[in-house]
Enzyme design. Sequence first.
Site, PDB file in Angstrom:
ATOM      1  CB  SER A 139     -11.524  -1.460  -5.232  1.00  0.00           C
ATOM      2  OG  SER A 139     -10.781  -1.839  -4.111  1.00  0.00           O
TER       3      SER A 139
ATOM      4  CG  HIS B 210      -7.249  -3.599   0.171  1.00  0.00           C
ATOM      5  ND1 HIS B 210      -8.461  -3.627  -0.478  1.00  0.00           N
ATOM      6  CD2 HIS B 210      -6.546  -2.582  -0.385  1.00  0.00           C
ATOM      7  CE1 HIS B 210      -8.510  -2.666  -1.387  1.00  0.00           C
ATOM      8  NE2 HIS B 210      -7.352  -2.022  -1.364  1.00  0.00           N
TER       9      HIS B 210
ATOM     10  NE  ARG C 184      -2.118  -2.461  -6.527  1.00  0.00           N
ATOM     11  CZ  ARG C 184      -3.092  -1.750  -7.043  1.00  0.00           C
ATOM     12  NH1 ARG C 184      -4.231  -2.329  -7.328  1.00  0.00           N
ATOM     13  NH2 ARG C 184      -2.940  -0.465  -7.295  1.00  0.00           N
TER      14      ARG C 184
ATOM     15  CE  LYS D 241      -9.522   5.998  -6.200  1.00  0.00           C
ATOM     16  NZ  LYS D 241      -8.937   4.786  -5.615  1.00  0.00           N
TER      17      LYS D 241
END
Length: 174
Positions: A128, A17, A90, A41
């Site tokens: 994460s 990040h 990514r 989440k």
Amino acid sequence: MKIAIYPGTFDPVTYGHLDILERALKLFDKVVIAIAHNSSKNPLFTEKERLELLRLATKNYENVEVGSFGGLLVDYAKKRGATTIIRGLRAISDFEYEFQMALMNRALNESVETVFLMPKEELTYLNSTIIRNIAQLHGRVSQFVPPLVAKALEQKVRSLKRPALKPLARKKKK
Ligand code: COA
């Protein structure tokens, strides 16, 4: 002044990040990092903790603000004066989801543009969830997250494993 918003869950913030943030700061006068209330989440860190970790992890950068929001991202962007959304790309696997989100955000507010930035190659496999898993299994995460985040992860894992104290049993009156 060109303001960009960098949204996410940041549970917790990683070097990946921060890499994206550094790239965004080269393009914009100010970057607002925005923690989304994401009901899909179940974060390890509370929103307050994530805000604090992000504030500490970005304290040496100029022109960065940290905030949190509920509701639509485009509305929060408008509120903060941002006309650009920053997202990290990514791998190819990110593309479909990001493409859908970018087009939906455009449909919601045409004046907000999404810009994708690629992190350093060695950070492309990070997320994460992997970091949280490694920490929960007592693995070393120091190469992936700032020291204060590694410490916070260690403390969080320890606090979750600590058994709750049993209430003292009252003595019965005779
Ligand atoms: N380095 C490391 N990890 C990265 C990364 C990077 N550069 N970029 C993304 N990730 C990881 C995150 O850590 C996260 O990992 P996890 O799922 O394992 O926890 C994952 O990639 C993707 O999450 P994130 O970037 O945090 O986005 P998100 O999918 O959790 O949230 C929002 C997306 C918050 C932007 C989106 O849900 C949103 O805008 N919500 C507001 C409501 C709204 O406006 N909805 C309509 C939008 S179409």
